[in-house]
Structure formats: structure tokens, C-alpha cells
Design an enzyme around this catalytic site. Structure first.
Site, short mmCIF file in Angstrom:
data_model
loop_
_atom_site.label_atom_id
_atom_site.label_comp_id
_atom_site.label_asym_id
_atom_site.label_seq_id
_atom_site.Cartn_x
_atom_site.Cartn_y
_atom_site.Cartn_z
N GLN A 5 0.84 -1.20 0.00
CA GLN A 5 0.00 0.00 0.00
C GLN A 5 0.88 1.26 0.00
O GLN A 5 0.57 2.23 -0.68
CB GLN A 5 -0.92 -0.01 1.22
CG GLN A 5 -2.03 1.01 1.14
CD GLN A 5 -3.08 0.66 0.11
OE1 GLN A 5 -3.36 -0.48 -0.16
NE2 GLN A 5 -3.68 1.68 -0.47
N ALA A 35 -5.98 4.39 -0.40
CA ALA A 35 -6.09 4.56 1.05
C ALA A 35 -4.71 4.85 1.63
O ALA A 35 -3.69 4.35 1.14
CB ALA A 35 -6.65 3.29 1.69
N SER A 40 -6.34 0.61 4.51
CA SER A 40 -7.14 0.03 3.44
C SER A 40 -8.16 -0.97 3.97
O SER A 40 -7.87 -1.78 4.85
CB SER A 40 -6.22 -0.68 2.43
OG SER A 40 -6.99 -1.41 1.50
N HIS A 42 -9.02 -3.44 2.45
CA HIS A 42 -8.51 -4.76 2.06
C HIS A 42 -7.83 -5.45 3.25
O HIS A 42 -7.84 -6.68 3.33
CB HIS A 42 -7.55 -4.66 0.88
CG HIS A 42 -8.22 -4.23 -0.38
ND1 HIS A 42 -9.00 -5.07 -1.13
CD2 HIS A 42 -8.23 -3.04 -1.02
CE1 HIS A 42 -9.46 -4.43 -2.18
NE2 HIS A 42 -9.01 -3.19 -2.14
N ASP A 49 -11.10 -6.42 -4.68
CA ASP A 49 -11.25 -5.84 -6.00
C ASP A 49 -11.55 -6.99 -6.95
O ASP A 49 -10.80 -7.97 -6.99
CB ASP A 49 -9.98 -5.11 -6.44
CG ASP A 49 -9.72 -3.85 -5.65
OD1 ASP A 49 -10.67 -3.33 -5.03
OD2 ASP A 49 -8.58 -3.38 -5.65
N GLU A 101 -15.43 3.40 -7.71
CA GLU A 101 -14.65 2.20 -8.00
C GLU A 101 -15.61 1.03 -8.24
O GLU A 101 -16.00 0.35 -7.30
CB GLU A 101 -13.70 1.86 -6.84
CG GLU A 101 -12.60 2.87 -6.64
CD GLU A 101 -11.57 2.44 -5.60
OE1 GLU A 101 -11.75 1.39 -4.94
OE2 GLU A 101 -10.57 3.17 -5.46
N HIS A 104 -14.56 -2.48 -6.62
CA HIS A 104 -14.26 -2.64 -5.19
C HIS A 104 -15.54 -3.04 -4.45
O HIS A 104 -16.49 -2.28 -4.37
CB HIS A 104 -13.72 -1.32 -4.62
CG HIS A 104 -13.25 -1.42 -3.20
ND1 HIS A 104 -11.92 -1.43 -2.88
CD2 HIS A 104 -13.92 -1.50 -2.03
CE1 HIS A 104 -11.79 -1.51 -1.56
NE2 HIS A 104 -13.00 -1.56 -1.04
#
Length: 134
Positions: A5, A35, A40, A42, A49, A101, A104
């Protein structure tokens, strides 16, 4: 990972600054889609994603024109049935603080996902309703 990231964040910051953005402008532009490292969704294991194999094999960037694919349309129409929502929908940037997005998705459970889809709201709006007891 946080390290990956950080790589994305740094690359975008440098990219914008090379285009003449000030540091503050570059940071604002970067945070529109990336982010801050360590924050994030994630990292929670609840966000993913999703793109098609054809899109990935084409070498295209993950950009909002992905929404035009049949796969993206299927996700938009069906993800809620499996407990997922499009986390950053179009025209909701002022609420989510993240740009659109269409790839996402965030797992919120089937009940919440169906209600969010039915109302056409964001996770933020849904959580606010829950907090208010609606």
C-alpha cells in the site's frame, strides 16, 4: 500488505507532484483512490477488487470504464445476493470520500447488502441509519 500500500501511495504522490501538483494537492488527489497506508479496507479481509479475466489479460488499468463490461454489470446486479456491496458507488464520493470504484466490493452480510442495494445507499448511510435505530 502495508508495504505494498505504501508503494502505491508513494507512486501516486510522485506521479502527481511530477505533474506540478503541490504536496497538499498531490496528497488530496492520491487519497481520492488510494487509502493511506495501513488503512485500506482490504486489510480487514472484508473487501476485494473484482475484475474479469479478460480485463486483466488485456493489461488495462483498473479504471471506471470497467463498469461497461458484462462482468461489472453482473456484479452490480447480483453481488448483494451474496452479501457484497459496491463499496464506492458513482455519485456518492461526497459521502464515502473515495472516488467511484466499480470493482471494489465489501462484504457486509446478505441482510445489510440487500437493504443497502434496495435503498441505493452507501455503507456510511446504512451505518448511520443503524446508529439512529431506523
Amino acid at each position: 500488505t502495508v508495504a505494498l500500500q505504501q508503494t502505491y501511495y508513494d507512486w501516486h504522490m510522485n506521479h502527481y507532484q511530477e505533474q506540478g501538483y503541490t504536496e497538499a494537492e498531490a496528497k488530496a488527489a492520491t487519497l481520492r483512490y488510494i487509502a493511506y497506508p495501513g488503512t485500506s479496507e482490504h486489510h480487514t479481509g472484508l473487501a476485494v477488487d473484482i475484475i474479469s479475466v479478460d480485463w486483466q489479460n488485456s493489461g488495462k488499468e483498473i479504471i471506471d470504464t470497467f463498469e461497461e463490461t458484462t462482468e461489472a454489470q453482473w456484479l452490480k446486479d447480483n453481488a448483494h445476493k451474496y452479501g457484497f456491496i459496491m463499496r464506492y458507488p458513482k455519485d456518492k464520493e461526497s459521502i464515502t470520500k473515495i472516488g467511484y470504484e466499480p470493482w471494489h466490493f465489501r462484504y457486509v452480510g446478505k441482510t445489510a447488502a440487500k437493504e443497502i442495494m434496495k435503498q441505493g445507499i452507501t455503507l456510511e448511510e446504512y451505518l448511520e441509519q443503524q446508529k439512529d435505530g431506523k
